[in-house]
Design a protein around this motif. Structure first.
Motif, PDB file in Angstrom:
ATOM      1  N   ASP A 106      37.607  29.183  -5.326  1.00  0.00           N
ATOM      2  CA  ASP A 106      37.339  29.449  -3.903  1.00  0.00           C
ATOM      3  C   ASP A 106      35.842  29.457  -3.577  1.00  0.00           C
ATOM      4  O   ASP A 106      35.450  29.664  -2.436  1.00  0.00           O
ATOM      5  N   SER A 107      34.985  29.207  -4.594  1.00  0.00           N
ATOM      6  CA  SER A 107      33.550  29.098  -4.304  1.00  0.00           C
ATOM      7  C   SER A 107      33.119  27.638  -4.117  1.00  0.00           C
ATOM      8  O   SER A 107      31.942  27.312  -4.108  1.00  0.00           O
ATOM      9  N   PHE A 108      34.114  26.742  -3.964  1.00  0.00           N
ATOM     10  CA  PHE A 108      33.844  25.316  -3.725  1.00  0.00           C
ATOM     11  C   PHE A 108      34.425  24.890  -2.379  1.00  0.00           C
ATOM     12  O   PHE A 108      35.456  25.406  -1.961  1.00  0.00           O
ATOM     13  N   SER A 109      33.756  23.941  -1.739  1.00  0.00           N
ATOM     14  CA  SER A 109      34.257  23.351  -0.487  1.00  0.00           C
ATOM     15  C   SER A 109      34.635  21.899  -0.728  1.00  0.00           C
ATOM     16  O   SER A 109      34.004  21.213  -1.536  1.00  0.00           O
ATOM     17  N   ARG A 110      35.640  21.439   0.015  1.00  0.00           N
ATOM     18  CA  ARG A 110      36.065  20.039  -0.109  1.00  0.00           C
ATOM     19  C   ARG A 110      35.178  19.134   0.745  1.00  0.00           C
ATOM     20  O   ARG A 110      34.866  19.465   1.876  1.00  0.00           O
ATOM     21  N   VAL A 111      34.792  17.998   0.177  1.00  0.00           N
ATOM     22  CA  VAL A 111      34.041  16.987   0.926  1.00  0.00           C
ATOM     23  C   VAL A 111      34.631  15.615   0.604  1.00  0.00           C
ATOM     24  O   VAL A 111      35.190  15.412  -0.470  1.00  0.00           O
ATOM     25  N   LYS A 112      34.488  14.697   1.540  1.00  0.00           N
ATOM     26  CA  LYS A 112      34.936  13.316   1.317  1.00  0.00           C
ATOM     27  C   LYS A 112      33.746  12.490   0.858  1.00  0.00           C
ATOM     28  O   LYS A 112      32.707  12.478   1.520  1.00  0.00           O
ATOM     29  N   GLN A 113      33.892  11.835  -0.281  1.00  0.00           N
ATOM     30  CA  GLN A 113      32.826  10.972  -0.785  1.00  0.00           C
ATOM     31  C   GLN A 113      33.434   9.946  -1.723  1.00  0.00           C
ATOM     32  O   GLN A 113      34.359  10.266  -2.474  1.00  0.00           O
ATOM     33  N   TYR A 114      32.941   8.705  -1.683  1.00  0.00           N
ATOM     34  CA  TYR A 114      33.429   7.616  -2.540  1.00  0.00           C
ATOM     35  C   TYR A 114      34.932   7.381  -2.332  1.00  0.00           C
ATOM     36  O   TYR A 114      35.631   6.966  -3.257  1.00  0.00           O
ATOM     37  N   GLY A 115      35.438   7.681  -1.139  1.00  0.00           N
ATOM     38  CA  GLY A 115      36.865   7.531  -0.884  1.00  0.00           C
ATOM     39  C   GLY A 115      37.708   8.579  -1.574  1.00  0.00           C
ATOM     40  O   GLY A 115      38.929   8.436  -1.680  1.00  0.00           O
ATOM     41  N   LEU A 116      37.081   9.647  -2.069  1.00  0.00           N
ATOM     42  CA  LEU A 116      37.782  10.711  -2.788  1.00  0.00           C
ATOM     43  C   LEU A 116      37.546  12.049  -2.090  1.00  0.00           C
ATOM     44  O   LEU A 116      36.585  12.201  -1.344  1.00  0.00           O
ATOM     45  N   THR A 117      38.405  13.014  -2.361  1.00  0.00           N
ATOM     46  CA  THR A 117      38.138  14.395  -1.952  1.00  0.00           C
ATOM     47  C   THR A 117      37.508  15.100  -3.139  1.00  0.00           C
ATOM     48  O   THR A 117      38.128  15.244  -4.185  1.00  0.00           O
ATOM     49  N   LEU A 118      36.249  15.498  -2.968  1.00  0.00           N
ATOM     50  CA  LEU A 118      35.512  16.135  -4.068  1.00  0.00           C
ATOM     51  C   LEU A 118      35.203  17.581  -3.709  1.00  0.00           C
ATOM     52  O   LEU A 118      35.293  17.986  -2.560  1.00  0.00           O
ATOM     53  N   LEU A 119      34.835  18.349  -4.719  1.00  0.00           N
ATOM     54  CA  LEU A 119      34.528  19.766  -4.527  1.00  0.00           C
ATOM     55  C   LEU A 119      33.046  20.005  -4.779  1.00  0.00           C
ATOM     56  O   LEU A 119      32.499  19.527  -5.771  1.00  0.00           O
ATOM     57  N   VAL A 120      32.418  20.739  -3.852  1.00  0.00           N
ATOM     58  CA  VAL A 120      30.994  21.043  -3.966  1.00  0.00           C
ATOM     59  C   VAL A 120      30.815  22.552  -3.833  1.00  0.00           C
ATOM     60  O   VAL A 120      31.438  23.181  -2.966  1.00  0.00           O
ATOM     61  N   THR A 121      29.969  23.134  -4.662  1.00  0.00           N
ATOM     62  CA  THR A 121      29.814  24.584  -4.662  1.00  0.00           C
ATOM     63  C   THR A 121      29.194  25.113  -3.367  1.00  0.00           C
ATOM     64  O   THR A 121      28.344  24.460  -2.772  1.00  0.00           O
TER      65      THR A 121
END
Length: 205
Positions: free
Chosen positions: A42-57
């Protein structure tokens, strides 16, 4: 600003390439930290990048560590100094290294033709290759041993000789794993920088 402008579609400069590769490390390392459970999900947020859903702190302490690191990585890339970046995962209690994510970097001698020289490669294609590497990083959780005890991480930077390092950086050993299993991952190229990824890990005893 994009690493590529519309007038020179597909032209990648050394500076633009450094930005793209730094961005890959930003998403790639965040993804490893999430996938390997080093920080709470829960300390990560979802972002869209490279056509993927990635997690960033969004952990402020972690961001305060990573952001200056990535800025320095971009400077080293633009100066053609960065040879290798390694994320090392160790058991907190024993300090034993259990995983080693290694990214080897090769830089083309782009500036022979002058400071503003560029290489040709479509940015969309570059991002697609980067996405393929991150997909593999995500898929690797299927074969990597579970991290069953608390672990921490560090990042090792390998540069050319006579490279000025930030004052608060310390010398480190290579943090190798004895009798490690090794899996070669995909590579990507901006046509200026090529990055080859691999993961080494300790087999469960």
């Amino acid at each position: 600003m994009s690493a590529m402008d519309t007038k020179t579609k597909g032209a990648i400069s050394l500076k633009g390439s450094a930005q793209l590769v730094q961005e890959f490390f930003h998403y790639g390392l965040n993804n490893i930290l999430y996938q390997r459970g080093l920080y709470p999900a829960d300390s990560f947020s979802r972002v869209k990048q490279y056509g993927l859903t990635l997690l960033v702190t969004n952990d402020n302490k972690l961001k305060a560590f990573l952001e200056p690191l990535f800025q320095q990585v971009e400077k080293f890339l633009a100066a053609k100094k960065l040879k290798r970046l390694v994320m090392v995962i160790s058991e907190i209690k024993t300090k034993e290294v259990v995983e080693r994510w290694q990214f080897d970097i090769q830089t083309e001698d782009i500036n022979e033709e002058g400071e503003n020289s560029t290489r040709q490669k479509d940015e969309k294609k570059i991002r697609q290759e980067m996405g393929d590497v991150i997909r593999q990083i995500t898929a690797s959780v299927t074969f990597l041993p579970l991290l069953e005890v608390p672990c921490s991480f560090d990042v090792l930077i390998y540069t050319g000789k006579d490279t000025q390092m930030p004052q608060d950086w310390a010398e480190s050993s290579a943090c190798l794993i004895e009798n490690a299993e090794q899996v070669q991952l995909r590579s990507f190229s901006t046509s200026v920088h090529s990055v080859q990824a691999q993961v080494q890990y300790k087999l469960e005893s």
